[in-house]
Design a protein around this motif. Structure first.
Motif, PDB file in Angstrom:
ATOM      1  N   THR A  46      -7.803 -21.230 -72.256  1.00 13.22           N
ATOM      2  CA  THR A  46      -6.874 -21.938 -73.135  1.00 13.22           C
ATOM      3  C   THR A  46      -6.468 -21.074 -74.330  1.00 13.22           C
ATOM      4  N   ASP A  47      -6.908 -19.810 -74.344  1.00 14.86           N
ATOM      5  CA  ASP A  47      -6.494 -18.883 -75.398  1.00 14.86           C
ATOM      6  C   ASP A  47      -5.519 -17.867 -74.809  1.00 14.86           C
ATOM      7  N   ASP A  48      -5.296 -16.761 -75.507  1.00 15.83           N
ATOM      8  CA  ASP A  48      -4.297 -15.779 -75.071  1.00 15.83           C
ATOM      9  C   ASP A  48      -4.899 -14.628 -74.264  1.00 15.83           C
ATOM     10  N   GLY A  49      -6.135 -14.776 -73.797  1.00 17.66           N
ATOM     11  CA  GLY A  49      -6.790 -13.683 -73.087  1.00 17.66           C
ATOM     12  C   GLY A  49      -6.017 -13.205 -71.870  1.00 17.66           C
ATOM     13  N   ALA A  50      -5.579 -14.133 -71.026  1.00 22.02           N
ATOM     14  CA  ALA A  50      -4.849 -13.765 -69.807  1.00 22.02           C
ATOM     15  C   ALA A  50      -3.527 -13.074 -70.155  1.00 22.02           C
ATOM     16  N   LYS A  51      -2.858 -13.553 -71.199  1.00 20.38           N
ATOM     17  CA  LYS A  51      -1.592 -12.946 -71.616  1.00 20.38           C
ATOM     18  C   LYS A  51      -1.817 -11.507 -72.066  1.00 20.38           C
ATOM     19  N   LEU A  52      -2.906 -11.267 -72.778  1.00 19.75           N
ATOM     20  CA  LEU A  52      -3.226  -9.907 -73.230  1.00 19.75           C
ATOM     21  C   LEU A  52      -3.455  -8.981 -72.040  1.00 19.75           C
ATOM     22  N   VAL A  53      -4.161  -9.479 -71.031  1.00 25.60           N
ATOM     23  CA  VAL A  53      -4.411  -8.676 -69.831  1.00 25.60           C
ATOM     24  C   VAL A  53      -3.093  -8.373 -69.120  1.00 25.60           C
ATOM     25  N   HIS A  54      -2.253  -9.391 -68.979  1.00 26.80           N
ATOM     26  CA  HIS A  54      -0.962  -9.217 -68.308  1.00 26.80           C
ATOM     27  C   HIS A  54      -0.104  -8.178 -69.035  1.00 26.80           C
ATOM     28  N   ASN A  55      -0.079  -8.255 -70.345  1.00 30.70           N
ATOM     29  CA  ASN A  55       0.774  -7.361 -71.130  1.00 30.70           C
ATOM     30  C   ASN A  55       0.215  -5.940 -71.223  1.00 30.70           C
ATOM     31  N   ALA A  56      -1.045  -5.765 -70.839  1.00 27.79           N
ATOM     32  CA  ALA A  56      -1.646  -4.431 -70.900  1.00 27.79           C
ATOM     33  C   ALA A  56      -0.939  -3.474 -69.953  1.00 27.79           C
ATOM     34  N   GLY A  57      -0.487  -3.996 -68.820  1.00 22.51           N
ATOM     35  CA  GLY A  57       0.296  -3.186 -67.897  1.00 22.51           C
ATOM     36  C   GLY A  57      -0.438  -1.991 -67.322  1.00 22.51           C
ATOM     37  N   LEU A  58      -1.734  -2.102 -67.115  1.00 24.16           N
ATOM     38  CA  LEU A  58      -2.509  -0.984 -66.576  1.00 24.16           C
ATOM     39  C   LEU A  58      -2.341  -0.880 -65.069  1.00 24.16           C
ATOM     40  N   GLU A  59      -2.192   0.345 -64.579  1.00 20.51           N
ATOM     41  CA  GLU A  59      -2.112   0.567 -63.140  1.00 20.51           C
ATOM     42  C   GLU A  59      -3.460   0.235 -62.506  1.00 20.51           C
ATOM     43  N   GLY A  60      -3.423  -0.453 -61.380  1.00 20.98           N
ATOM     44  CA  GLY A  60      -4.660  -0.795 -60.685  1.00 20.98           C
ATOM     45  C   GLY A  60      -5.369  -2.000 -61.253  1.00 20.98           C
ATOM     46  N   LEU A  61      -4.699  -2.715 -62.176  1.00 20.17           N
ATOM     47  CA  LEU A  61      -5.284  -3.928 -62.749  1.00 20.17           C
ATOM     48  C   LEU A  61      -4.526  -5.131 -62.201  1.00 20.17           C
ATOM     49  N   PHE A  62      -5.266  -6.101 -61.686  1.00 21.41           N
ATOM     50  CA  PHE A  62      -4.662  -7.287 -61.090  1.00 21.41           C
ATOM     51  C   PHE A  62      -5.217  -8.540 -61.767  1.00 21.41           C
ATOM     52  N   LEU A  63      -4.323  -9.447 -62.105  1.00 20.93           N
ATOM     53  CA  LEU A  63      -4.711 -10.682 -62.777  1.00 20.93           C
ATOM     54  C   LEU A  63      -4.510 -11.854 -61.827  1.00 20.93           C
ATOM     55  N   ILE A  64      -5.566 -12.619 -61.624  1.00 15.40           N
ATOM     56  CA  ILE A  64      -5.520 -13.812 -60.788  1.00 15.40           C
ATOM     57  C   ILE A  64      -5.784 -15.022 -61.676  1.00 15.40           C
ATOM     58  N   ALA A  65      -4.969 -16.050 -61.544  1.00 15.10           N
ATOM     59  CA  ALA A  65      -5.147 -17.267 -62.339  1.00 15.10           C
ATOM     60  C   ALA A  65      -5.641 -18.402 -61.457  1.00 15.10           C
ATOM     61  N   GLN A  66      -6.580 -19.171 -61.983  1.00 17.75           N
ATOM     62  CA  GLN A  66      -7.053 -20.360 -61.282  1.00 17.75           C
ATOM     63  C   GLN A  66      -7.358 -21.439 -62.303  1.00 17.75           C
ATOM     64  N   GLU A  67      -7.407 -22.686 -61.848  1.00 14.41           N
ATOM     65  CA  GLU A  67      -7.844 -23.762 -62.726  1.00 14.41           C
ATOM     66  C   GLU A  67      -9.323 -23.573 -63.027  1.00 14.41           C
ATOM     67  N   ASN A  68      -9.744 -24.071 -64.181  1.00 10.35           N
ATOM     68  CA  ASN A  68     -11.124 -23.871 -64.597  1.00 10.35           C
ATOM     69  C   ASN A  68     -12.104 -24.433 -63.576  1.00 10.35           C
ATOM     70  N   ALA A  69     -12.943 -23.541 -63.035  1.00  8.27           N
ATOM     71  CA  ALA A  69     -13.909 -23.942 -62.012  1.00  8.27           C
ATOM     72  C   ALA A  69     -15.271 -23.309 -62.236  1.00  8.27           C
ATOM     73  N   GLY A  70     -15.416 -22.532 -63.312  1.00  3.67           N
ATOM     74  CA  GLY A  70     -16.700 -21.932 -63.620  1.00  3.67           C
ATOM     75  C   GLY A  70     -16.778 -20.465 -63.235  1.00  3.67           C
ATOM     76  N   VAL A  71     -17.767 -19.790 -63.837  1.00  2.00           N
ATOM     77  CA  VAL A  71     -17.881 -18.341 -63.657  1.00  2.00           C
ATOM     78  C   VAL A  71     -18.183 -17.959 -62.216  1.00  2.00           C
ATOM     79  N   SER A  72     -18.960 -18.772 -61.503  1.00  2.00           N
ATOM     80  CA  SER A  72     -19.261 -18.461 -60.105  1.00  2.00           C
ATOM     81  C   SER A  72     -17.998 -18.472 -59.260  1.00  2.00           C
ATOM     82  N   ALA A  73     -17.180 -19.493 -59.442  1.00  2.00           N
ATOM     83  CA  ALA A  73     -15.930 -19.588 -58.686  1.00  2.00           C
ATOM     84  C   ALA A  73     -15.011 -18.424 -59.019  1.00  2.00           C
ATOM     85  N   ALA A  74     -14.990 -18.007 -60.287  1.00  2.00           N
ATOM     86  CA  ALA A  74     -14.143 -16.885 -60.685  1.00  2.00           C
ATOM     87  C   ALA A  74     -14.620 -15.587 -60.040  1.00  2.00           C
TER      88      ALA A  74
END
Length: 312
Positions: A46-74
């Protein structure tokens, strides 16, 4: 053009760590002499963490989004997407030195070890690593005995690399629980083969987060990994040579549970655990100390000791 298949997939579960995630991702991206990809799984932040990762634009970095399900599910989602032979986990507020992956891979090169782990620097106490520095690098055939010799919890999620197929064979991380999923995973992974401990301090653990194994409501959580370990021993999945050390480690987990109950003032519950579910001969000193703490005399004695320690 087909992307080069990485040797290592770095899986970073992310949940509300905007203040740390760029530093963590940068440490992952700094790895030397290893072909890798970075998979960040945003677990409904619910913060800007995912947006920061997306905007980093690093080669070989992939961002996957999911509904909150816990660290194990992630972590499991990240492993499902991973293309690497090896999986390295990195929590979203921990960091690696630039030689972390290369050090772990070099340690197991040419061997049949299925995982390797490093020592861990505690962020709050750099001079006090997670594992006693006198413990040398070694092949770990019996993880349970090693754990008992090194404080009980020698592996941080950010210190280990493991073969993807062995993690899958072990059953991945158990979803739907709030704590202890990592302990359970390493126990089940240990049934798949030998580990290697490098002894080098290549990972830093942000130990500002709570060490107490409690639920979100503050209730002390029963270590389900202890019962699962007993179930493993009773099945055909555990090498019979690990059965006795496995029982000792399960006993350690229950003694730790009793300690946490005592620390939270639940003396009757702690006494019931000690007398009904612990084996005194496995760890008589720790057992007796905790059993004494369940008595009114022990509560006074240890309460005074803590008061004097605070005043010292």
């Amino acid at each position: 053009m087909t992307r080069q298949t990485p040797l290592v997939s770095i899986v970073i579960p992310l949940y509300n760590k905007a203040d740390f995630i760029l530093r963590t991702v940068a440490s992952a991206a700094s790895q030397l002499d290893v072909a890798f990809e970075i998979i960040v799984v945003d677990d409904g932040s619910t913060d800007d963490g995912a947006k920061l990762v997306h905007n980093a634009g690093l080669e070989g970095l992939f961002l996957i989004a999911q509904e909150n399900a816990g660290v194990s599910a992630a972590r499991n989602r990240g492993m499902t997407a991973a293309r690497g032979k090896w999986i390295a986990f990195l929590d979203a507020d921990d960091v690696w030195s630039c030689e972390h992956l290369a050090t772990l891979l070099k340690a197991i090169d040419g061997s049949d070890a299925i995982a390797a782990f490093s020592n861990v620097r505690l962020q709050s106490r750099a001079s006090c690593p997670l594992i006693d520095p006198r413990l040398v690098a070694q092949r770990v055939e019996d993880y349970f005995s090693f754990a008992l010799r090194s404080g009980g919890y020698p592996i941080s999620s950010s210190s280990i690399i493991a073969l993807k197929d062995k993690l899958v064979a072990a059953g991945l991380f158990v979803e739907g629980i709030s704590t202890g999923e990592d302990i359970d995973m390493w126990c089940r992974l240990a049934c798949q083969g030998a580990f290697f401990y490098t002894a080098k301090l290549t990972a830093t653990y942000n130990d500002a987060r709570s060490h107490t194994r409690c639920s979100a409501s503050g209730t002390v959580v029963r270590p389900f990994s202890a019962q699962r370990l007993h179930d493993l021993i009773a099945s055909d999945e555990l090498d019979p040579r690990l059965a006795e050390s496995g029982r000792r480690y399960a006993n350690f987990l229950m003694l730790e549970y009793a300690r946490q109950l005592l620390d939270s003032g639940q003396y009757a519950d702690a006494r019931a655990v000690l007398l009904g579910e612990c084996v005194p001969r496995y760890d008589p000193k720790r057992f007796l100390k905790r059993l004494i703490r369940t008595t009114s005399f022990g509560q006074t004695l240890f309460g005074l000791g803590q008061t004097h320690a605070r005043q010292a």
